[in-house]
Write an enzyme that holds these catalytic residues in place. Structure first.
Site, PDB file in Angstrom:
ATOM      1  N   ASP A   1     -15.295  83.901 111.903  1.00  0.00           N
ATOM      2  CA  ASP A   1     -15.786  85.291 111.952  1.00  0.00           C
ATOM      3  C   ASP A   1     -16.668  85.546 113.176  1.00  0.00           C
ATOM      4  O   ASP A   1     -16.595  86.617 113.785  1.00  0.00           O
ATOM      5  CB  ASP A   1     -16.576  85.626 110.683  1.00  0.00           C
ATOM      6  CG  ASP A   1     -15.671  85.835 109.473  1.00  0.00           C
ATOM      7  OD1 ASP A   1     -14.503  86.222 109.659  1.00  0.00           O
ATOM      8  OD2 ASP A   1     -16.140  85.614 108.335  1.00  0.00           O
TER       9      ASP A   1
ATOM     10  N   LYS B   1     -16.174  83.165 100.335  1.00  0.00           N
ATOM     11  CA  LYS B   1     -16.509  82.418 101.555  1.00  0.00           C
ATOM     12  C   LYS B   1     -17.648  81.421 101.365  1.00  0.00           C
ATOM     13  O   LYS B   1     -17.594  80.309 101.896  1.00  0.00           O
ATOM     14  CB  LYS B   1     -16.864  83.389 102.685  1.00  0.00           C
ATOM     15  CG  LYS B   1     -15.686  84.232 103.163  1.00  0.00           C
ATOM     16  CD  LYS B   1     -16.097  85.091 104.343  1.00  0.00           C
ATOM     17  CE  LYS B   1     -15.021  86.095 104.675  1.00  0.00           C
ATOM     18  NZ  LYS B   1     -15.309  86.833 105.911  1.00  0.00           N
TER      19      LYS B   1
END
Ligand code: ATR
Length: 271
Positions: free
Chosen positions: A107, A70
């Protein structure tokens, strides 16, 4: 089900075999009757850049990133939105018409959407951990108007970068007056030690949540529930963070139900 015109997306991780995302997207594709596929993509960290350049040329509409990609993905996309830049990580890539890559991070939104049915009170939030997941959670709490976010982490310096830091030794007292407690560490995950956090100072009304969802009821959530605290499991965050990517790549809003989260975990237990 898929034809030569199928829309293709996937998830990159190293390893990626533990990911539940292919099953989730596969179900949504079937439910929506979409000619498409979402596949697991095991990509070694050294190959990430090469793969980012190649997949658009293979017709990919985009992809998700999981551990450990990420943070690296943020520097590999052509444009990252403000959320991804603030969190310092990209979990969703969208390929544009000119093959350029747009990166975002869903997220934080997924975390908040998972808590929403519990009507969380963000007055005094305590976050355990200061890794990548904690950065997304801290950003989410800030963006939802949290007045006070306290970060408790084994390594104090990492917590200081995220908000008001409390040393690990003072973690039990840090829970005094908390309205929300979030575990973002890997402690409590299957194969790891439980999180070592005495809950005696935590108000009984505080909502307790864990981003770990294997097991669904972590030792922290079990302990919190046993003393009467409301708890929110972590699997819903996975489901909610996945929806924006699905909509961007496949052009439809997927259906999110309560049953979906338990189905995902049942499926995994059968593996
Ligand atoms: P992620 O990106 O998934 O959040 P990470 O960046 O490796 O993963 O972060 C893991 C978090 O779990 C960190 O906050 C880590 O604490 P340190 O910053 O001190 O490393 C925390 N963690 C891992 N093992 C731990 C343990 N045994 N006790 C307490 N915290 C732990």
């Amino acid at each position: 089900m898929i034809s030569g015109n199928a829309f293709i997306a996937g998830v990159m991780g190293w390893p990626v075999s533990h990911s539940l995302s292919p099953k989730l997207h596969d179900r949504w594709l079937a439910e929506c009757g979409i000619d498409g596929a979402y596949i697991p993509l095991p990509v070694a960290p050294d190959d990430l850049e090469l793969v980012f350049r190649a997949l658009p040329r293979l017709g990919f509409r985009g992809w998700n990133l999981t551990v450990p990609h990420k943070e690296a993905a943020l520097s590999l996309v052509d444009e990252a939105d403000e959320t991804a830049r603030a969190i310092g990580a990209v979990n969703t890539v969208i390929v544009r018409e000119d093959f350029s890559l747009f990166g975002t991070n869903t997220d934080a939104k997924g975390f908040l959407a998972n808590l929403a049915p519990h009507s969380p009170d963000y007055t005094r939030c305590v976050v355990i951990g200061a890794g990548g997941a904690a950065r997304a959670v801290a950003y989410a709490l800030r963006s939802s108007g949290a007045k006070e976010t306290i970060i408790v982490n084994r390594t104090l310096e990492k917590a200081q970068a995220l908000g008001r830091a409390v040393p690990w030794e003072q973690r039990a007292q840090a829970l005094e007056g908390a309205t929300l407690l979030v575990n973002t560490t890997t402690q409590g995950m299957r194969g790891h030690e439980p999180l070592d956090l005495p809950l005696h100072a935590l108000p009984k009304a505080a909502l307790v949540t864990d981003i770990v969802y294997a097991p669904l009821m972590t030792p922290l959530l079990e302990a919190a529930r046993a003393r009467g605290n409301p708890v929110a499991t972590g699997i819903g965050m996975l489901v909610h963070q996945a929806a924006p990517g699905f909509a961007a790549w496949f052009g439809r809003q997927p259906n999110i139900t309560q049953e979906l989260a338990s189905w995902l975990l049942d499926e995994r237990n059968e593996d």
